[in-house]
Structures are given as C-alpha cells and as structure tokens.
Design a protein around this motif. Sequence first.
Motif, PDB file in Angstrom:
ATOM      1  N   GLY A  85      55.866  36.176  64.164  1.00 42.20           N
ATOM      2  CA  GLY A  85      57.315  36.131  64.012  1.00 42.20           C
ATOM      3  C   GLY A  85      58.075  36.461  65.272  1.00 42.20           C
ATOM      4  N   THR A  86      57.401  37.002  66.282  1.00 42.06           N
ATOM      5  CA  THR A  86      58.084  37.395  67.515  1.00 42.06           C
ATOM      6  C   THR A  86      57.692  36.548  68.720  1.00 42.06           C
ATOM      7  OG1 THR A  86      56.378  39.084  67.893  1.00 42.06           O
ATOM      8  CG2 THR A  86      58.388  39.787  66.786  1.00 42.06           C
ATOM      9  N   VAL A  87      56.560  35.823  68.639  1.00 43.35           N
ATOM     10  CA  VAL A  87      56.050  35.113  69.822  1.00 43.35           C
ATOM     11  C   VAL A  87      56.996  34.006  70.277  1.00 43.35           C
ATOM     12  CG1 VAL A  87      54.696  33.331  68.635  1.00 43.35           C
ATOM     13  CG2 VAL A  87      53.915  34.226  70.845  1.00 43.35           C
ATOM     14  N   ASP A  99      58.761  25.918  64.362  1.00 42.60           N
ATOM     15  CA  ASP A  99      58.398  27.333  64.357  1.00 42.60           C
ATOM     16  C   ASP A  99      57.016  27.529  64.997  1.00 42.60           C
ATOM     17  OD1 ASP A  99      58.347  30.036  63.833  1.00 42.60           O
ATOM     18  OD2 ASP A  99      57.768  29.816  61.736  1.00 42.60           O
ATOM     19  N   TYR A 100      56.931  28.380  66.004  1.00 42.43           N
ATOM     20  CA  TYR A 100      55.651  28.679  66.653  1.00 42.43           C
ATOM     21  C   TYR A 100      54.863  29.695  65.829  1.00 42.43           C
ATOM     22  CZ  TYR A 100      57.616  26.562  70.900  1.00 42.43           C
ATOM     23  OH  TYR A 100      58.167  25.704  71.813  1.00 42.43           O
ATOM     24  N   PHE A 101      53.535  29.595  65.885  1.00 46.10           N
ATOM     25  CA  PHE A 101      52.699  30.630  65.278  1.00 46.10           C
ATOM     26  C   PHE A 101      51.488  30.887  66.169  1.00 46.10           C
ATOM     27  CE2 PHE A 101      51.030  26.695  63.408  1.00 46.10           C
ATOM     28  CZ  PHE A 101      49.645  26.883  63.421  1.00 46.10           C
ATOM     29  N   ARG A 122      51.766  20.696  65.026  1.00 47.91           N
ATOM     30  CA  ARG A 122      51.369  20.259  66.363  1.00 47.91           C
ATOM     31  C   ARG A 122      50.912  21.446  67.189  1.00 47.91           C
ATOM     32  NH1 ARG A 122      57.031  19.709  66.456  1.00 47.91           N
ATOM     33  NH2 ARG A 122      56.924  17.477  66.180  1.00 47.91           N
ATOM     34  N   ILE A 123      50.343  21.154  68.344  1.00 44.84           N
ATOM     35  CA  ILE A 123      49.928  22.192  69.284  1.00 44.84           C
ATOM     36  C   ILE A 123      50.970  22.284  70.399  1.00 44.84           C
ATOM     37  CG2 ILE A 123      48.571  20.792  70.904  1.00 44.84           C
ATOM     38  CD1 ILE A 123      47.394  24.146  69.396  1.00 44.84           C
ATOM     39  N   ALA A 124      51.230  23.494  70.849  1.00 42.51           N
ATOM     40  CA  ALA A 124      52.067  23.729  72.032  1.00 42.51           C
ATOM     41  C   ALA A 124      51.138  24.275  73.114  1.00 42.51           C
ATOM     42  CB  ALA A 124      53.182  24.728  71.705  1.00 42.51           C
ATOM     43  N   PRO A 125      50.618  23.403  73.991  1.00 42.00           N
ATOM     44  CA  PRO A 125      49.592  23.836  74.947  1.00 42.00           C
ATOM     45  C   PRO A 125      50.155  24.803  75.996  1.00 42.00           C
ATOM     46  CG  PRO A 125      50.247  21.555  75.370  1.00 42.00           C
ATOM     47  CD  PRO A 125      50.949  21.970  74.118  1.00 42.00           C
ATOM     48  N   ASP A 137      47.407  28.445  73.978  1.00 45.23           N
ATOM     49  CA  ASP A 137      48.192  27.535  73.143  1.00 45.23           C
ATOM     50  C   ASP A 137      48.801  28.295  71.975  1.00 45.23           C
ATOM     51  OD1 ASP A 137      46.933  25.636  74.770  1.00 45.23           O
ATOM     52  OD2 ASP A 137      45.458  25.100  73.232  1.00 45.23           O
ATOM     53  N   LEU A 138      49.851  27.723  71.405  1.00 45.10           N
ATOM     54  CA  LEU A 138      50.386  28.174  70.130  1.00 45.10           C
ATOM     55  C   LEU A 138      50.416  26.985  69.182  1.00 45.10           C
ATOM     56  CD1 LEU A 138      53.435  30.385  71.226  1.00 45.10           C
ATOM     57  CD2 LEU A 138      51.192  31.178  70.445  1.00 45.10           C
ATOM     58  N   GLY A 139      50.320  27.262  67.877  1.00 43.55           N
ATOM     59  CA  GLY A 139      50.534  26.227  66.887  1.00 43.55           C
ATOM     60  C   GLY A 139      52.006  26.126  66.556  1.00 43.55           C
TER      61      GLY A 139
END
Length: 300
Positions: free
Chosen positions: A82-84, A138-140, A289-292, A131-133
């Motif tokens: 929730g903070t990343v 919304d990032y996770f 999606r992926i956020a590399p 990476d983040l998902g």
Amino acid sequence: MGTTSPPAKDLPREAVLIVNVHSRRGEALFKDARARLEEAGLRLIAAHAVREPERLQETVRDAVADGAPMVIVGGGDGSLSGTVDELVGKDCVFGVLPLGTANSFARTLGIPLDLEGAVAAISSGRRRRIDLGMIDRDYFVNAASLGLSPRIGETVPHKLKRYLGRIGYLLWAVKCSIGFRAFRLMLDDGVRQRRMWATEVRILNGPYHGGVELSDQAAVDTGEIVVQAVVGRSHARLAWDWYAKFFKLRDRDAQTEEFRGKAFRIETVPPQRISIDGEVLAKTPATIRIAPGAVDVAVP
C-alpha cells in the motif's frame, strides 16, 4: 572490449522509519526497531508509529516529498504494497521490516524475518532494483489473487490473524470454503485467449504468497508477471494444491497451470474480487502487468 555496468550505489545512511503498529508485531517492535537501526549507524530523520493503517501511505508520501533518501516501512505485506506506489520513479530506497503474518515479500527478497537480520540488511546490505506488479493502475510488491483467498482476507478476524498467524488463516480458509464455487476464467495476453474453470488465480511478482512458495518461475527481476491458475471445479483439488505446495511435495504443480508475460487482461464469470498482498482492493475485469525495475530496495 565489452562494456561494464556502473557500480551499484551504496545504501543511504539516513532514513525515515514508518511502522504500522496495527500489524501483527508492529507495536511491540517499534521502539526496538528504532533503537537497533540507530545502533547500526543509521541516522533516523524521523520515526513514526502509525496507528491508523489508512494513514500509512500519506506518511510515506510526505517522507519522500521531504527528500528522505530511504524510507523504512515496518508491517505486513499489505502495508508494504500500500505504500510502495509512493516510491516509484523517486530516488528513494525502500527499506523493509517484515512485521506481518506471512511476510511473503521479505521471503522473496531473502530478507531475514527476525528484526536483527532485517536491520542488518537495511544498514549493511545493498541496493537491488526490482520489478513491481500492477493491477490496473495500482502497484503491488508481491502477489495478488482471486477466488477463495480474497474471501479469506476480507473476513478473517484480525485477532485470529494476529495471534495464530498462518495457522489462523488455515482455519479460516476451511470455514470460507463452505459454499464457495468455481468460476470461469478468461486470460488474454494480446496474442491468445485462454478459457478454463478455476477455483483460484494467483498473480505473482515473486514466488511466495501467504508465506508459501507457490512458483519457481516467478521472481522480482524477470520483467514478466506470472499468472498461476488452480484449474477445474473441485474444492479438493484446491485444498490439495495448497497442501502439496506447503509441504513441497514432488507433484505440487499438478493442479495448476502457469502463464508468463508482460501484461494480461483477466475476466471472470461471475466477477471476482482481487486481493492485493492480502488486502481486497480490486475486482475483475482487470488488466495486470509488470512494471520492470520500478524501485530500489535494501536487501542482504
């Protein structure tokens, strides 16, 4: 002659500490964490014990805006996820203190689950770009899921989770499985559509979910997201899948199908809620999606 990559930057020696004292061990360990970090040579610009979880993201946002070179977040996977978002695209290192129940993100990164080991990773480890998902916008950090898991996450009593940990989740899962039904899943990667019955779908940026290693294909630096579906309509197959993966049996992947890629459109009939690192925050249909290379984290 071949080119050499630039040397990795050292971890900052100044940081802001932000702990969710609503998490399983947060309240008891806040003062200890602050003292250990300072003993390890870090200068804490500020230290916040946040009692209302909904204020965590705002507190991190303010710390990043004020120029903190590193923000250390203490809490469970939901607190970290929730903070990343606030660190994406910023020159600020993400420090992780695993104070939750499952601590899947810390397991993925090889960060020790004890306070002493986690502090050592933050104070004398290295920076790692990961990476983040993403679910829609919304990032996770680690994993999302749909099916039975969101029902568990949405209804599990806080005290059961706090005092019994993963065993509490397991007991509550048995209760939640009564009346739960399989759903039709449609997965589209832009090239091919796949349709199947499923009882659970895991969207993985790392191998762990619920503290259990679910996939040997998912990692935080591959540039791909992994979608793992427990296929079929049987409750027994879902229960066996968790059992086999928990105990790392030889046939632990027999009930699942995995798909890897940079992005997927996911639809279900009927619509399903999506749990993102333990917090129910979205629903189908959704784009995943992926956020590399989205953030720098402190790792051992």
